[in-house]
Scaffold this active site. Structure first.
Site: not given
Length: 498
Positions: A175, A249, A283, A385
């Protein structure tokens, strides 16, 4: 524009229930470039059924290792042959400059070749065992595996997990991000044409409903997910309830420590790459630059100058150095965080604005590379973040101070150290709590290097032998090779229990 709503699987059977579609946008213009099916839970169920049938009845899991390895090598060659088409498609779909996508996607075949090599070299262990026994292990495919990929590096991140899953004989349901499915659909066609049996890889294109159902499906033995921390948390809970495996992750807030013994201009050049490649949508993007106070002002000046010089423009133009963010929503989130940083006391040293670009780029989701200086470790921009082209710069006084600030965060994915003192480089890297640390460089990866973090940056490893091994389970077989027999209740001496 190509309608891809029915071309979704490497099987002739497509998911059946969806009638809804989703428009796919070019983030550099905001224009619709394709339409794909908006798959839901019922479509995921059908995709898993296809994958399970291929697992139980198809040739793939039972195929000799050497044949599977050869097919993975053919897939690698096929990807290489289609590389120019894939570069252009990914650039158009997620907005990264073609120079970046070419550099990144040209390495995708390496993952298939690396895992083909691990498969070809794989040995089953023979274990020491007392007495007249031969004890050995066999590795067995996990079963149906689900891979959920993000928008920022859709094809590379898929290749890391897909190549390892296929090498071990699993079947896979993929997906991709609902915003960037196009190279995943292209890859599905490539691997089918390379000879992968029907049903071994199935792609579902949908949003949260499809992703949630895939993580919750009772027939999915492992989920590999790259995405936000909350999505990873949900996947971990869903898989734990049935004792399935999960590799996640997740988010990051990468600290980069710049010591006083480096040239601040050279360090700023490395910092610009860390912070602004992929428009900061990575990331492991360098987002917290911890700079020794003695070179702090020089570093900020050099980094700000570099940020202002970065060329924004059409991602398909090789001269473009930074493209747009993935969506207007993401851009507004980043702008809000920049404003929050300024309100909390950070200094806007460069960028922070929407650039004035000509049509059709004026409809895209561009944002200037941004430097927030004079920040403190407790500011929102130093802790959260951002996932955009924003570098937060914080001064430090000594090594202990720098390490303390680097570890003062809920994430632990990547980190960087810039120093000419090799002993200090090793020492500091050892003390930083992160899954990956680069010294005098950033964001370097190889198929052999395990990729993954600690704390709220996730669990498990993608890439490397660790990832390869985690796509199988070990069966231990104990064979008695003596020609006598055991009669536990017959009064024999020296019988052994366990």
């Amino acid at each position: 524009m190509t309608d891809t709503t029915t071309d979704l699987t490497t099987s002739d059977v497509a998911p059946t229930s969806s009638v809804a579609t989703r428009e796919i946008l070019d983030p550099s213009t905001g224009e619709v470039i394709d339409v794909v099916a908006e798959h839901g839970a019922a479509d995921v169920d059908e995709a898993v059924r296809i994958a399970r049938t291929a697992l139980e009845s198809g040739p793939w899991p039972a195929m000799p290792r050497s044949e599977r390895a050869r097919l993975l090598l053919r897939i690698a060659d096929a990807i290489e042959s289609a590389s120019e088409e894939l570069f252009q498609l990914e650039t158009r779909n997620n907005g990264r400059p073609v120079t970046e996508t070419r550099a990144q996607l040209s390495r995708v075949p390496e993952w298939f070749r690396y895992n083909a090599g691990l498969l070809a070299a794989q040995r089953d262990a023979v274990l020491p065992s007392d007495g007249p026994y031969l004890t050995y292990q066999r590795r067995t495919p996990l079963g149906v595996c689900g891979i959920i990929t993000p928008f920022n590096h859709p094809m590379l991140i898929l290749a890391r997990s897909l190549s390892a899953a296929l090498a071990n004989g699993n079947t896979v349901v993929v997906k991709p991000s609902e915003m960037t499915p196009l190279t995943t659909l292209a890859l599905a066609r490539i691997i089918k044409d390379a000879g992968l049996p029907n049903g071994v890889v199935t792609v579902v294109t949908g949003g949260r409903e499809a992703g949630a159902r895939l993580t919750q499906h009772p027939d999915v033995a492992k989920i590999t997910l790259t995405g936000g921390t909350e999505a990873g948390r949900s996947a971990a809970v869903a898989t734990a309830s049935r004792f399935a495996r999960v590799t996640a992750e997740l988010g990051g807030k990468t600290p980069i420590i710049v010591f006083e013994d480096v040239d601040p201009v050279v360090a700023a050049e490395g910092a610009a790459f860390a912070a602004f490649v992929a428009a900061g949508q990575s990331c492991v993007a360098g987002s917290r630059f911890l700079v020794h106070r003695s070179i702090y002002d020089q570093f900020v000046t050099a980094l700000s100058a570099r940020a202002r010089a970065i060329r924004l423009g059409d991602p398909a133009d090789p001269r473009t150095q930074m493209g747009p963010l993935i969506s207007d929503r993401q851009r507004e989130k980043v702008r809000h965080l920049i404003d929050t940083g300024v309100v909390e006391g950070a200094k806007l040293s460069a960028g922070g604005r929407i650039p004035d670009l000509p049509a059709p780029l004026s409809g895209g989701f561009f944002l200037e590379p941004t430097v927030l200086a004079d920040a403190t470790i407790d500011m929102t921009v130093s802790q959260e973040e951002i996932f955009g082209p924003v570098a937060v710069v914080i001064p430090f006084d000594d090594e202990h101070d720098a390490i303390s600030m680097a570890n003062d965060n809920r994430y632990g994915l990547g980190a960087g150290v810039w120093t000419r003192d090799i002993a200090r480089g090793h020492r500091v890297a050892d003390r930083i709590v992160a899954g990956m640390v680069w010294v005098n460089d950033h964001h370097r990866l190889e198929p052999s290097l395990p990729w993954g973090g600690v704390k709220e940056s996730g669990a498990g490893k993608d890439a490397g032998a660790e990832s390869f091994d985690d796509f199988s389970w070990i069966k231990t077989i104990v064979v008695r090779i003596s020609d006598d027999h055991v009669d536990w209740y017959g009064g024999h001496d020296n019988l052994r229990l366990n």
